[in-house]
Design an enzyme around this catalytic site. Structure first.
Site, PDB file in Angstrom:
ATOM      1  N   VAL A 270     -10.120   1.903  -3.506  1.00  0.00           N
ATOM      2  CA  VAL A 270      -9.546   0.574  -3.293  1.00  0.00           C
ATOM      3  C   VAL A 270      -8.483   0.573  -2.188  1.00  0.00           C
ATOM      4  O   VAL A 270      -8.008   1.613  -1.764  1.00  0.00           O
ATOM      5  CB  VAL A 270      -8.941   0.028  -4.613  1.00  0.00           C
ATOM      6  N   GLU A 271      -8.118  -0.651  -1.770  1.00  0.00           N
ATOM      7  CA  GLU A 271      -7.115  -0.896  -0.719  1.00  0.00           C
ATOM      8  C   GLU A 271      -7.417  -0.113   0.556  1.00  0.00           C
ATOM      9  O   GLU A 271      -6.545   0.501   1.164  1.00  0.00           O
ATOM     10  CB  GLU A 271      -5.698  -0.581  -1.230  1.00  0.00           C
ATOM     11  N   GLY A 272      -8.684  -0.136   0.958  1.00  0.00           N
ATOM     12  CA  GLY A 272      -9.133   0.631   2.112  1.00  0.00           C
ATOM     13  C   GLY A 272      -9.660   1.967   1.645  1.00  0.00           C
ATOM     14  O   GLY A 272      -8.879   2.846   1.284  1.00  0.00           O
TER      15      GLY A 272
ATOM     16  N   ARG B 271       0.826  -1.207   0.000  1.00  0.00           N
ATOM     17  CA  ARG B 271       0.000   0.000   0.000  1.00  0.00           C
ATOM     18  C   ARG B 271       0.862   1.259   0.000  1.00  0.00           C
ATOM     19  O   ARG B 271       0.410   2.324  -0.397  1.00  0.00           O
ATOM     20  CB  ARG B 271      -0.934   0.000   1.215  1.00  0.00           C
TER      21      ARG B 271
END
Length: 817
Positions: free
Chosen positions: A497-499, A375
């Site tokens: 995305v990704e949180g 991330r």
């Protein structure tokens, strides 16, 4: 009067000791000396000495301190501490803390920051950027990808596989490139500048997914089989985590597996019967191997006594009967391969668990540990690279495009959003670089990764909106020459995305940061969970009294630095940046104090006060962005030509920091404490201001004027003037226009007429007729005109080209006469 002076001196002495974080024994000795002075002045008496003696004896005698204070404090702490789930505990335990801990300390060590070596590329990494990366950038036509094909062309897929673009993270022993995080970031930034579909396709196998998980947790057999195949593109991986019911709350995935025996290739083996329904999985439609996260259960206790083993990760070939892949989502006209995958009662051997049977139930820990790295690279790099290219493009456009007889970039209304674009491009590049530097040093910065994921994608989105406002009609008409629209359409994807960014800001940045970055809270929590009462008391005693000293120190720092606006505090150099370091010292102390007071007064309810938590996260984030900007300026040799960018980045970050503190105090539920904190932290009121109009003007001019500074803003991006690279073509047009302007002025002067700055071919003809320009200069005017028209014109199409199903196109409707 003597008493008043004495009391002032007494408390000032205590404040000075707190400011310098003196030891407990030092406090005791100094207070005793002050009491002796008070006795000599007939200000203090026997009662003061008795109170002091009791307190000093208890605090300085470990047995008494633990019995009468620590024991009760520990029990009280246990009673108010919220219950922590296993997934929360694993998230907190994941990763490491790095520079963000200094920012949380109330006293950042700036020498530590600047001692970190600036990242560099190996010869192999530089050759890859100059060779295969530039080659694929020349091959790509983003409009063809997004409008005609909804995919990368076959020759691009082949190029990516042939040159191991999917193997940047894979070690050389398995056939990979084994690039640094810095090199990966630069590759992704350059790719994003020409096509976000291209960069997304490359980034996913190099981020959280089978390759990363296998290298850290896979068995030797799994590594030796899959990693070479992934490196050469024989296998295309995806990783399926998100479900329709569990997006940002990934820990609640409903997908499950049951441990049982079954048939696999004609033999009975111990395995898992898996059922899943996943959505939004990048590369799923074309994947040959599926990384899958699910909850694993062992009702028949074939592995042990535990029924619910927890989240598990497995690697499954997609050609197993019953696995559904192939269908695609269509994310906002950015058609990277993304889609659903399903499976119902799919039986696979238990050896398909990444890491084998021993890693059953360890999936969440695996994911959060790897996510803290991935991330911090992928989305920040993609967002930063896209913004840098957009900044170069819109800067050229603003200088070339004219309205009211002058370049629009010289209009104050345009300078304001243009400065935001340029300032953000500089700051985000700094933050991304510092983050990947930490990763290359071996850090797994979970909190920093959340900060850059949120702020890079958020600021990039806002800047692309600014660029669209400047571009106007050029930005809204799709076609090969539109360099903004796909970024505008696709920026919400990165935000989601990704949180999701809302979750990241309101729950993760401070939620993790308060525990991981604080020097004592994690020790206090661990003590509370320690089942050995003696060890727990010893551990809590050390942490508690260090924590108390920390609070008083930050109170003293906050008041003094608030009164002086940071003056007198440490700064690594005395130049134009000195005051910024000192102001950051001030707000670091404020953050540490606000965090402690919040946790002490709100306890577990702070977890539910998401907007308060978000504002404290904003303070930490802005401190990180500001320090990264100062670090970049230093690493690049303190180029004075860049100082306007530094001023913009720091003033913007410091302004947002103070706004976050102000809003936090305005909404703190205990108004008495909030009032006291405001007097302590903001004793002279709000001090910060947004970047001024004058500074915006300087920054906006930088991106419109070719220079070394402008080159640094767009460093690393693909700016060649190839047929399909609009920004590269505009770069050439900008140089031609700037070179043409003095020639145009000369012709106007000779003709004694204010000729319009258009149809420059006619201007060339007039200039030749008047004998005031050369043939070479006339040719330059013709080139500049062609570049000008290329820059400002938009694409148009035959109606049939725009219809997906031309045969179903509605007939023309003619109005009545």
């Amino acid at each position: 009067m003597t008493t008043l002076v004495y009391l002032i001196a007494f408390f000032c002495g205590l404040a000075i000791l707190a400011y310098h974080r003196a030891y407990r024994l030092t406090f005791t000795v100094v207070i005793a000396a002050l009491l002796i002075l008070g006795t000599l002045l007939n200000v203090t008496g026997m009662i003061s000495w008795l109170i002091f003696a009791v307190i000093a004896l208890v605090l300085n005698t470990p047995t008494l301190r633990k019995k009468f204070i620590t024991h009760y404090a520990l029990n009280s702490f246990k009673s108010i501490m919220p219950k922590m789930s296993q997934t929360e505990q694993e998230a907190i335990d994941a990763g490491t803390v790095w520079w963000e801990a200094d920012l949380f300390s109330g006293k950042p060590d700036w020498n530590k920051l600047h001692a970190i070596q600036a990242p560099t590329l190996t010869p192999a990494e530089q050759a890859f950027l100059d060779g295969p990366v530039n080659d694929v950038c020349r091959m790509v036509n983003d409009f063809q990808i997004t409008h005609d094909l909804a995919d990368l062309p076959p020759e691009v897929w082949q190029h990516l596989k042939q040159h191991k673009f999917f193997a940047m993270i894979i070690k050389k022993q398995y056939g990979g490139l084994e690039f640094s995080a810095y090199a990966q970031s630069l590759v992704l930034q350059k790719l994003t500048g020409v096509s976000s579909v291209l960069s997304t396709t490359v980034s996913v196998p190099n981020s959280l997914g089978p390759g990363e998980l296998l290298q850290h947790y896979g068995t030797e057999q799994q590594k030796n089989y899959y990693l070479p195949r992934l490196a050469t593109g024989k296998e295309i991986p995806c990783f399926a985590l998100t479900s329709p019911e569990a997006g940002s709350d990934a820990g609640s995935i409903p997908d499950f597996g049951i441990i049982k025996k079954g048939l696999w290739q004609g033999k009975e083996v111990l395995g898992m019967e898996l059922t899943w329904n996943k959505r939004y999985i990048t590369l799923a439609p074309v994947a040959t191997v599926l990384g899958l996260a699910f909850k694993l259960f062992d009702p028949d206790h074939l592995l042990g006594e535990q029924h619910d083993l927890g989240i598990t990760c497995a690697l499954i070939p997609t050609n197993v009967d019953g696995i559904e892949i192939g269908r695609r989502h269509f994310p906002l006209n950015i058609p990277f391969q993304n889609g659903p995958t399903r499976g119902e009662k799919i039986f696979v051997p238990i050896d398909f668990i990444i890491g084998g049977q021993a890693m059953a139930g360890q999936g969440w820990r695996m994911l959060v540990e790897c996510l803290s790295v991935g991330r911090g690279i992928t989305l920040p790099s993609n967002a930063t690279g896209g913004l840098k290219t957009a900044a170069m493009g819109i800067g050229a456009y603003a200088r070339i495009r004219r309205q009211f007889k002058l370049p629009i970039g010289k209009m104050e209304g345009i300078e304001e959003p243009l400065a935001r674009i340029v300032g953000n491009a500089y700051v985000l590049d700094a933050a991304t670089t510092l983050t990947v530097t930490g990763i290359d040093l071996g850090e797994k910065p979970a909190v920093i990764s959340a900060i850059v994921k949120y702020h890079c994608t958020h600021r990039s989105q806002q800047s692309i909106i600014d660029a669209m406002d400047i571009a106007g009609g050029k930005g809204i008409c799709m076609g090969p020459r539109n360099f903004l629209a796909r970024s505008y359409q696709g920026s919400p994807i990165a935000v989601t995305v990704e949180g999701a960014n809302i979750l990241t800001r309101s729950m993760i940045i401070f939620g993790q940061g308060a525990i991981r970055c604080h020097p004592y809270v994690l020790d206090e929590i661990n003590a509370a969970y320690n089942n050995d009462p003696h060890l727990a008391t010893d551990q809590f005693d050390n942490a508690l009294f260090s924590h108390i000293g920390f609070v008083f120190s930050n109170m003293s720092h906050s008041l003094w630095l608030g009164l002086t606006d940071g003056r007198g505090s440490s700064a690594p150099r005395k130049d134009a940046t000195q005051r910024y370091y000192q102001q950051l010292n001030r707000y670091s102390a404020n953050l540490a104090l606000l965090a402690d007071i919040s946790m002490a007064t709100l306890g577990g309810s702070l977890k539910r006060k998401e907007r308060l938590s978000a504002r404290l996260g904003d303070v930490l984030s802005q401190l990180y962005l500001a320090s990264a900007t100062l670090k970049r300026y230093t690493d690049e040799g303190q180029q004075q030509e860049d100082i306007a960018l530094v001023h913009w980045g720091l003033q913007d970050a410091l302004y947002q920091t103070e706004v976050a503190i102000d809003n936090f105090l305005a909404n703190f539920p205990n108004r008495v404490i909030a009032t006291g904190l405001r007097l302590l932290i903001l004793p002279t009121g709000l001090r910060r201001r947004k970047p001024t109009d004058k500074l915006d003007h300087l920054v906006a001019r930088l991106i419109q004027t070719p220079s070394a500074t402008r080159d640094r803003i767009g460093r690393g991006q693909f700016l060649e003037a190839t047929e399909n690279n609009t920004v590269g073509m505009m770069e050439v047009a900008l140089l031609d226009i700037l070179a043409a302007e003095p020639i145009y002025d000369r012709v106007c002067q000779a003709a004694d007429a204010a000729l319009p700055f258009m149809q420059l071919g006619k201007v060339a003809t007039i200039g030749l007729e008047l004998g005031v320009i050369t043939i070479a200069e006339a040719e330059l005017l013709h080139r500049a005109e062609a570049g000008r028209l290329y820059t400002i014109n938009v694409d148009d199409f035959d109606p049939q080209q725009l219809a997906i199903n031309p045969s179903q196109t509605a007939p023309k409707v003619h109005s009545a006469a």
